[in-house]
Design a protein around this motif. Sequence first.
Motif, short mmCIF file in Angstrom:
data_model
loop_
_atom_site.label_atom_id
_atom_site.label_comp_id
_atom_site.label_asym_id
_atom_site.label_seq_id
_atom_site.Cartn_x
_atom_site.Cartn_y
_atom_site.Cartn_z
N TRP A 89 40.81 96.23 118.37
CA TRP A 89 41.71 95.29 117.69
C TRP A 89 41.36 95.13 116.22
CZ3 TRP A 89 38.88 94.15 122.11
CH2 TRP A 89 37.68 93.44 121.92
N ASP A 90 40.06 95.26 115.90
CA ASP A 90 39.67 95.21 114.50
C ASP A 90 40.11 96.48 113.77
OD1 ASP A 90 38.51 92.69 114.47
OD2 ASP A 90 36.55 93.44 115.10
N LYS A 93 43.75 95.97 113.11
CA LYS A 93 43.98 94.89 112.14
C LYS A 93 43.75 95.37 110.71
CE LYS A 93 40.77 91.82 111.52
NZ LYS A 93 39.82 90.69 111.72
#
Length: 218
Positions: A89-90, A93
């Motif tokens: 998810w990072d 992002k």
Amino acid sequence: MEYTLKTLVATMLAAAAISAGAAPQEVAPDGFAQARQQFKAAAGGDSKASDAAIAAFSALAAANPSHPLLAAYEGAATAMKGRDAMMPWDKLKYAEKGANAIEKALAQLTPEHDEALFNGTPESIEIRLVAANTLLSLPGFMNRGAGGKRAVQAAIDSKVFGQASPQVRASLLNAAASIAANEKRGADEIAYLRQLAAITPAGKYSTAAEARLKELGQ
């Protein structure tokens, strides 16, 4: 305050000269070369350098809002931070944040950025190189590849493409040849490779282009 005032005055003078039809001139602010060294270190795999590059280009972009190249470099460094992140998810992002910043910077380009030089290369050309390198490197599901291809073509079609440094022109022509090869556009690939092989001084892309032309029987 002194640095900010100095930068503001330099930017205003550059803009005035451009609007008056003056010859292209250097506008790279103090700290640009050092920030780009941090960026190159990050691109070379130094994960710690991406944060330094983000911070440096963030400060430069804030002090020089009329030059979107600086914001584009910040976006590219942010995308590289996503490359090095541990969590999926990072990764997504930072990649999305960086890509959005780059596309915003591209949208800010005007004819004046053909005349603004950063180390001898028109700002409009280098920003498209930064955009292409980043957007084309992102996963296909992010749907950023088309923007990268447009950036490559816009740079090569630009009237100031020939004013860019040999290294910048070689990088863009190499990208164009790779795109053409992937899309099975043989004639276009050969045309780009021939331009690439003719660039002097010869570099890694020029040498590779000559080898590829031989493979293709050219």
